[in-house]
Design a protein around this motif. Structure first.
Motif, short mmCIF file in Angstrom:
data_model
loop_
_atom_site.label_atom_id
_atom_site.label_comp_id
_atom_site.label_asym_id
_atom_site.label_seq_id
_atom_site.Cartn_x
_atom_site.Cartn_y
_atom_site.Cartn_z
N ASP A 47 0.91 -0.74 0.63
CA ASP A 47 -0.25 0.19 0.25
C ASP A 47 0.90 1.49 0.02
O ASP A 47 1.39 1.74 1.02
N PHE A 48 0.91 1.68 -0.89
CA PHE A 48 1.81 2.69 -1.04
C PHE A 48 1.48 4.14 -1.87
O PHE A 48 0.53 4.00 -2.65
N CYS A 49 2.30 5.46 -1.94
CA CYS A 49 1.44 6.39 -2.64
C CYS A 49 2.83 7.17 -4.00
O CYS A 49 4.27 7.06 -3.58
N LEU A 50 2.75 7.65 -4.98
CA LEU A 50 3.73 7.33 -6.05
C LEU A 50 2.96 9.27 -6.20
O LEU A 50 1.57 10.04 -6.63
N VAL A 51 3.42 10.69 -5.78
CA VAL A 51 3.53 11.76 -6.19
C VAL A 51 3.22 12.26 -8.01
O VAL A 51 4.50 11.31 -8.19
N VAL A 52 2.73 12.40 -8.24
CA VAL A 52 3.10 12.99 -9.81
C VAL A 52 2.48 14.29 -10.07
O VAL A 52 2.38 15.22 -9.24
N ASP A 53 3.30 14.97 -11.10
CA ASP A 53 3.30 16.28 -11.54
C ASP A 53 2.09 16.81 -11.44
O ASP A 53 3.05 17.61 -12.63
N GLU A 54 0.99 15.86 -12.30
CA GLU A 54 -0.19 17.25 -13.18
C GLU A 54 -1.73 16.95 -12.09
O GLU A 54 -1.22 15.98 -11.11
N PRO A 55 -2.47 17.36 -12.60
CA PRO A 55 -4.08 16.97 -11.23
C PRO A 55 -4.49 15.95 -11.34
O PRO A 55 -4.06 15.42 -12.53
N VAL A 56 -4.21 14.33 -10.85
CA VAL A 56 -4.79 13.59 -10.06
C VAL A 56 -6.41 13.79 -11.23
O VAL A 56 -6.71 13.29 -11.41
N ALA A 57 -7.11 15.05 -10.95
CA ALA A 57 -8.50 14.34 -12.24
C ALA A 57 -8.18 14.04 -13.88
O ALA A 57 -8.53 13.58 -14.75
N ALA A 58 -7.25 14.76 -14.24
CA ALA A 58 -6.63 14.52 -15.85
C ALA A 58 -5.81 13.12 -15.64
O ALA A 58 -6.07 12.17 -16.38
N LEU A 59 -4.81 12.73 -14.65
CA LEU A 59 -4.91 10.98 -14.24
C LEU A 59 -5.89 10.31 -14.51
O LEU A 59 -5.89 9.10 -15.32
N ALA A 60 -7.17 10.48 -13.62
CA ALA A 60 -8.47 9.60 -13.58
C ALA A 60 -8.74 9.67 -14.77
O ALA A 60 -8.90 8.25 -15.46
N GLU A 61 -8.72 10.30 -15.57
CA GLU A 61 -9.40 10.72 -16.85
C GLU A 61 -8.36 9.02 -17.76
O GLU A 61 -9.15 8.41 -18.77
N ARG A 62 -6.68 8.98 -17.49
CA ARG A 62 -6.41 8.33 -18.74
C ARG A 62 -6.68 6.95 -18.03
O ARG A 62 -6.38 5.79 -18.62
N ALA A 108 -9.07 5.99 -16.12
CA ALA A 108 -10.28 5.03 -16.80
C ALA A 108 -10.01 4.54 -18.37
O ALA A 108 -11.06 4.03 -18.85
N ASP A 109 -9.98 5.54 -19.78
CA ASP A 109 -9.25 5.19 -20.69
C ASP A 109 -8.39 4.26 -21.24
O ASP A 109 -9.12 3.09 -22.03
N ALA A 110 -7.90 3.89 -19.83
CA ALA A 110 -7.37 2.45 -20.38
C ALA A 110 -7.78 1.20 -19.68
O ALA A 110 -6.93 0.18 -19.76
N GLY A 111 -8.69 1.39 -19.09
CA GLY A 111 -9.89 0.53 -18.43
C GLY A 111 -9.42 0.20 -16.98
O GLY A 111 -9.98 -0.83 -16.56
N VAL A 112 -8.70 0.98 -15.96
CA VAL A 112 -8.29 0.51 -15.16
C VAL A 112 -9.46 1.35 -13.98
O VAL A 112 -9.21 2.89 -13.62
#
Length: 128
Positions: A71-86, A88-92
């Motif tokens: 159970d871990f956390c990775l820091v990303v450099d873009e808003p997570v709304a965009a990440l959530a869309e990406r 979802a588009d990948a079927g995750v």
């Protein structure tokens, strides 16, 4: 002595190839790297996730290594709304998020997914 960073963590995978494909290709959040004697890591920023085959662990290893126990956390450099869309588009499927959380450096917005072994991966953005 002062600890200054986390260098790497180890994921125990039922299927190393499937795990690497999930993080590197499906999510697009890491690069696959071969090292040592046939070992594999997922690299990002200044850290990496070493992916060890469950049942054939490298020594030394955790007392009770098991797929799906991380159970871990990775820091990303873009808003997570965009990440959530990406994702979802990948079927995750998202487990949770976007949600407000508190990370090591303060407030974040996060999304959560499970990898092929059921590990919980949080992706957090600290904002601007």
């Amino acid at each position: 002595m002062a600890v200054t960073a986390i260098d790497h963590l180890v994921l125990y995978a039922t299927d190393v190839e499937e795990t690497c494909e999930f993080y590197a290709e499906t999510l697009g959040v890491a690069d696959r790297e071969a090292f040592g004697d046939g070992r594999v890591a997922l690299t990002f920023g200044n850290a990496k996730l070493n992916v060890h085959p469950a049942g054939d662990e490298y020594d030394p290893h955790a007392a009770d290594p098991a797929p799906g126990s991380a159970d871990f956390c990775l820091v990303v450099d873009e808003p997570v709304a965009a990440l959530a869309e990406r994702f979802a588009d990948a079927g995750v499927e998202l487990v949770a998020g976007p949600v407000a959380k508190v990370g090591a450096r303060g407030e974040t917005e996060s999304v959560y997914v499970r990898d092929p072994d059921g590990n919980l991966a949080e992706f957090a953005h600290y904002g601007d």
